[in-house]
Design a protein around this motif. Structure first.
Motif, PDB file in Angstrom:
ATOM      1  N   THR A  34      43.621  37.959  38.506  1.00 45.08           N
ATOM      2  CA  THR A  34      44.819  37.187  38.796  1.00 45.08           C
ATOM      3  C   THR A  34      45.712  36.937  37.591  1.00 45.08           C
ATOM      4  OG1 THR A  34      43.568  35.144  38.605  1.00 45.08           O
ATOM      5  CG2 THR A  34      43.852  36.057  40.811  1.00 45.08           C
ATOM      6  N   ALA A  51      45.151  29.604  42.972  1.00 48.54           N
ATOM      7  CA  ALA A  51      46.012  30.682  43.471  1.00 48.54           C
ATOM      8  C   ALA A  51      45.464  31.236  44.785  1.00 48.54           C
ATOM      9  CB  ALA A  51      46.123  31.790  42.430  1.00 48.54           C
ATOM     10  N   HIS A  55      47.131  30.978  48.519  1.00 48.59           N
ATOM     11  CA  HIS A  55      47.388  32.215  49.255  1.00 48.59           C
ATOM     12  C   HIS A  55      46.802  32.121  50.666  1.00 48.59           C
ATOM     13  CE1 HIS A  55      47.659  36.464  50.215  1.00 48.59           C
ATOM     14  NE2 HIS A  55      46.416  36.361  50.629  1.00 48.59           N
ATOM     15  N   GLN A 106      51.733  28.443  37.474  1.00 49.94           N
ATOM     16  CA  GLN A 106      51.836  29.791  38.055  1.00 49.94           C
ATOM     17  C   GLN A 106      50.910  29.922  39.256  1.00 49.94           C
ATOM     18  OE1 GLN A 106      51.064  32.742  35.060  1.00 49.94           O
ATOM     19  NE2 GLN A 106      52.817  32.137  33.814  1.00 49.94           N
ATOM     20  N   GLN A 110      51.620  30.877  43.549  1.00 49.76           N
ATOM     21  CA  GLN A 110      51.134  32.122  44.168  1.00 49.76           C
ATOM     22  C   GLN A 110      50.727  31.918  45.599  1.00 49.76           C
ATOM     23  OE1 GLN A 110      48.299  34.223  41.776  1.00 49.76           O
ATOM     24  NE2 GLN A 110      49.616  34.157  40.005  1.00 49.76           N
TER      25      GLN A 110
END
Length: 110
Positions: A34, A51, A55, A106, A110
């Motif tokens: 990732t 993340a 998702h 970040q 995601q």
């Protein structure tokens, strides 16, 4: 991107990602797919889980169908029920490290 995410999910699940404890193997020092290689291993694992949880949360369609069940199993294996608590703990632990905060931001996107 999805291939990398699923690779990371598989690695996280095999390493016991639902726990804030580091895996018992040296693989915990290896960057996963990732893209958070420049932060401490415990922070990287939490960022990767975050993340992946975000998702999968976006894949739930709420009809209770087979895909929802598959997503639920993945989210349970990732420890998504505790991810907010785990992220908060990592933010406290690395409050002075802007690289960790950037990685978490970040991961949230995601």
């Amino acid at each position: 991107m999805h291939r990398h995410l699923f690779t990371a999910v598989a690695l996280l699940l095999s390493a016991g990602a639902g726990s804030a404890e580091p895996p018992s193997t040296s693989a915990s020092d290896t960057p996963l797919a990732t893209g958070f290689p420049n932060i401490p291993a415990d922070a990287r694992r939490v960022a990767e889980r975050l993340a992946a949880c975000n998702h999968f949360a976006g894949e739930i369609n709420g009809d209770g169908g087979e895909r929802d069940k598959e997503v639920g199993v993945s989210m349970t294996g990732l420890g998504c029920a505790t991810i907010e608590k785990d992220v908060a703990a990592i933010r406290r632990k690395y409050a002075a490290d802007p690289t960790v905060e950037e990685a978490l931001k970040q991961a949230e996107e995601q």
